[in-house]
Design a protein around this motif. Structure first.
Motif, PDB file in Angstrom:
ATOM      1  N   GLN A 188       0.830  -1.206   0.000  1.00 15.74           N
ATOM      2  CA  GLN A 188       0.000   0.000   0.000  1.00 15.74           C
ATOM      3  C   GLN A 188       0.866   1.257   0.000  1.00 15.74           C
ATOM      4  O   GLN A 188       0.621   2.198  -0.766  1.00 15.74           O
ATOM      5  N   ILE A 189       1.872   1.271   0.863  1.00 19.39           N
ATOM      6  CA  ILE A 189       2.772   2.426   0.926  1.00 19.39           C
ATOM      7  C   ILE A 189       3.499   2.600  -0.403  1.00 19.39           C
ATOM      8  O   ILE A 189       3.645   3.713  -0.922  1.00 19.39           O
ATOM      9  N   ALA A 190       3.958   1.493  -0.962  1.00 21.10           N
ATOM     10  CA  ALA A 190       4.723   1.549  -2.208  1.00 21.10           C
ATOM     11  C   ALA A 190       3.885   2.088  -3.358  1.00 21.10           C
ATOM     12  O   ALA A 190       4.376   2.867  -4.186  1.00 21.10           O
ATOM     13  N   GLN A 191       2.628   1.676  -3.434  1.00 22.01           N
ATOM     14  CA  GLN A 191       1.774   2.146  -4.518  1.00 22.01           C
ATOM     15  C   GLN A 191       1.576   3.659  -4.447  1.00 22.01           C
ATOM     16  O   GLN A 191       1.575   4.350  -5.472  1.00 22.01           O
ATOM     17  N   VAL A 192       1.431   4.181  -3.231  1.00 19.05           N
ATOM     18  CA  VAL A 192       1.265   5.629  -3.073  1.00 19.05           C
ATOM     19  C   VAL A 192       2.575   6.351  -3.380  1.00 19.05           C
ATOM     20  O   VAL A 192       2.609   7.334  -4.140  1.00 19.05           O
ATOM     21  N   ALA A 193       3.673   5.874  -2.806  1.00 18.44           N
ATOM     22  CA  ALA A 193       4.965   6.536  -3.011  1.00 18.44           C
ATOM     23  C   ALA A 193       5.370   6.526  -4.478  1.00 18.44           C
ATOM     24  O   ALA A 193       5.963   7.492  -4.976  1.00 18.44           O
ATOM     25  N   ALA A 194       5.051   5.447  -5.180  1.00 13.47           N
ATOM     26  CA  ALA A 194       5.438   5.344  -6.594  1.00 13.47           C
ATOM     27  C   ALA A 194       4.790   6.431  -7.437  1.00 13.47           C
ATOM     28  O   ALA A 194       5.369   6.893  -8.427  1.00 13.47           O
ATOM     29  N   ARG A 195       3.599   6.859  -7.030  1.00 14.27           N
ATOM     30  CA  ARG A 195       2.911   7.902  -7.798  1.00 14.27           C
ATOM     31  C   ARG A 195       3.614   9.250  -7.681  1.00 14.27           C
ATOM     32  O   ARG A 195       3.398  10.146  -8.494  1.00 14.27           O
ATOM     33  N   PHE A 196       4.433   9.396  -6.646  1.00 16.66           N
ATOM     34  CA  PHE A 196       5.131  10.662  -6.427  1.00 16.66           C
ATOM     35  C   PHE A 196       6.611  10.581  -6.802  1.00 16.66           C
ATOM     36  O   PHE A 196       7.355  11.536  -6.592  1.00 16.66           O
ATOM     37  N   ARG A 206      18.856   4.503 -10.371  1.00 14.55           N
ATOM     38  CA  ARG A 206      17.427   4.759 -10.519  1.00 14.55           C
ATOM     39  C   ARG A 206      16.732   4.654  -9.167  1.00 14.55           C
ATOM     40  O   ARG A 206      17.163   3.922  -8.281  1.00 14.55           O
ATOM     41  N   SER A 207      15.640   5.361  -9.019  1.00 13.54           N
ATOM     42  CA  SER A 207      14.846   5.276  -7.797  1.00 13.54           C
ATOM     43  C   SER A 207      14.103   3.946  -7.753  1.00 13.54           C
ATOM     44  O   SER A 207      13.468   3.541  -8.735  1.00 13.54           O
ATOM     45  N   LEU A 208      14.168   3.268  -6.618  1.00 14.86           N
ATOM     46  CA  LEU A 208      13.433   2.013  -6.470  1.00 14.86           C
ATOM     47  C   LEU A 208      11.925   2.223  -6.560  1.00 14.86           C
ATOM     48  O   LEU A 208      11.187   1.322  -6.963  1.00 14.86           O
ATOM     49  N   TRP A 209      11.466   3.406  -6.196  1.00 11.22           N
ATOM     50  CA  TRP A 209      10.028   3.660  -6.260  1.00 11.22           C
ATOM     51  C   TRP A 209       9.523   3.599  -7.699  1.00 11.22           C
ATOM     52  O   TRP A 209       8.349   3.323  -7.935  1.00 11.22           O
ATOM     53  N   ARG A 210      10.405   3.837  -8.659  1.00 12.64           N
ATOM     54  CA  ARG A 210      10.005   3.759 -10.059  1.00 12.64           C
ATOM     55  C   ARG A 210       9.832   2.316 -10.520  1.00 12.64           C
ATOM     56  O   ARG A 210       9.309   2.062 -11.608  1.00 12.64           O
ATOM     57  N   ALA A 229       9.783  10.923  -8.876  1.00 12.81           N
ATOM     58  CA  ALA A 229      10.132  11.800  -9.995  1.00 12.81           C
ATOM     59  C   ALA A 229      10.482  10.968 -11.218  1.00 12.81           C
ATOM     60  O   ALA A 229      11.117   9.915 -11.105  1.00 12.81           O
ATOM     61  N   PRO A 230      10.070  11.402 -12.393  1.00 11.09           N
ATOM     62  CA  PRO A 230      10.431  10.654 -13.607  1.00 11.09           C
ATOM     63  C   PRO A 230      11.933  10.661 -13.825  1.00 11.09           C
ATOM     64  O   PRO A 230      12.628  11.609 -13.449  1.00 11.09           O
ATOM     65  N   GLU A 231      12.415   9.600 -14.422  1.00 10.41           N
ATOM     66  CA  GLU A 231      13.839   9.515 -14.707  1.00 10.41           C
ATOM     67  C   GLU A 231      14.182  10.449 -15.868  1.00 10.41           C
ATOM     68  O   GLU A 231      13.423  10.550 -16.838  1.00 10.41           O
TER      69      GLU A 231
END
Length: 349
Positions: free
Chosen positions: A172-180, A194-198, A182-184
């Motif tokens: 749940q946290i990851a899905q929200v954080a991924a939306r924020f 690269r950001s792991l959130w991407r 920054a694009p590569e």
């Protein structure tokens, strides 16, 4: 700007760290940070994880705790009382036990779309990177059998429900954080990580039966556990065209199993009129009210094979196959009893 003295009454904790610190506590581990170790357990309920300066840029406390919990799943509850889960990093069994841990980590993280975020960062990363498809397919691999047992333990205490809750919360946290995230940049700087959130992906939808989705290329129609229109694993009707679930097995091979002849059952009783009594008298034990086949340890004395050699398990063989008792002849491959036996020895989920 002038510094203003104030009382600090709260502290910030990274959300994922909070989730996994509490999950570890509920399972029975107190996590401490230390500059002296990368990761180590003391066998007395303490898990030491390297401090931030010790870890790499793609490490996280969440991933480190999750990885250690996967080790505990493979080694079993008694391992909580052994330093480093009883593992010897220099012993001959180290590699396949580490591989088993990573297979467990792959499956549990995959259920929640977290394989990139919670990927291991140890020297075994190369093994992780080549995982794909059905990572439990090769039942003659000791790491596969250990992983199956580990995944099965995840639904039992002390791991459940804390481990499953932590994975769901992380997703749940990851899905929200991924939306924020920054694009590569189109032309990233050389050496820029690269950001792991991407890398976060949506959790896979469950299989139509409600079981976890699988990665195998097969279908319900090609699964060994389908009998007629029903699945023994799900206990429900299935469509042969449905994709494989996590418990998919393409075929059952008695010689890579031997479950019914070893620890799955503690006795093979035979009738006094069974031909095996005269054909193999040295293997018959008279218990007074009944006869049974002699056992060697936790297995039938007529069973050969199963030795472990460099992480591979030798094929099993019945040395009295032509004379085997009726109890064995009537045991049906792919039956409910077969599934029960395989689960008991860690060959099927």
């Amino acid at each position: 700007m002038l510094a203003v003295a104030r009382d600090v009454t709260h502290r910030y904790v990274d959300p994922l760290a909070q989730v996994w610190l509490e999950a570890a506590r509920r399972i029975g581990l107190a996590v401490e940070r230390s500059a002296e170790v990368y990761a180590a357990t003391d066998g007395r309920g303490r898990l030491a994880i390297g401090d931030d300066a010790t870890l790499d840029a793609d490490d996280s406390l969440a991933q480190m705790i999750f990885h250690e919990l996967c080790h505990s799943l493979v080694e079993g509850e008694p391992a909580f009382a052994r330093p480093d889960w009883g593992m010897d990093n220099t012993g001959p069994d180290h590699d396949w036990r580490e591989h088993a841990c990573l297979r467990v980590q792959w499956l549990l993280a995959g259920r929640h779309g977290l394989r990139a975020l919670l990927a291991p960062t140890t020297e075994f990363r190369a093994f992780w990177s080549q995982l794909g498809g059905d990572v439990l397919a090769d039942r003659s691999d000791a790491s596969v059998q250990a992983a199956i047992t580990g995944v099965s333990r995840a639904d039992r205490t002390p791991w459940a429900p804390a481990l499953g809750d932590a994975l769901a919360a992380t997703a749940q946290i990851a899905q929200v954080a991924a939306r924020f995230a920054a694009p590569e940049p189109a032309s990233p700087e050389p050496g820029r990580a690269r950001s792991l959130w991407r890398e976060v992906v949506a959790p896979p939808a469950p299989h139509p039966t409600g079981l976890p989705a699988g990665d195998a290329a097969g279908t319900c129609g090609s699964c060994a556990w389908r009998t007629g229109a029903r699945c023994r694993q799900a206990g429900a009707k299935v469509d042969p065209a449905w994709p494989a679930c996590e418990r998919f097995e393409a075929a059952l091979d008695c010689q890579t199993c031997g479950a019914c002849c070893r620890a799955a059952y503690h006795s093979v009783e035979v009738s006094r009129r069974d031909p095996v009594v005269k054909a193999q008298p040295a293997l018959i034990v008279d218990r007074g009210s009944y006869l049974e086949i002699r056992r060697t340890g936790d297995r039938c004395a007529a069973l050969d094979g199963g030795e472990l050699d460099h992480g591979r398990i030798a094929r099993y063989r019945c040395t009295i196959y032509d004379d085997r008792p009726r109890t064995c002849r009537d045991f049906t491959i792919g039956s409910t009893h077969c599934l029960t036996a395989r689960r008991r020895v860690g060959l099927s989920l």
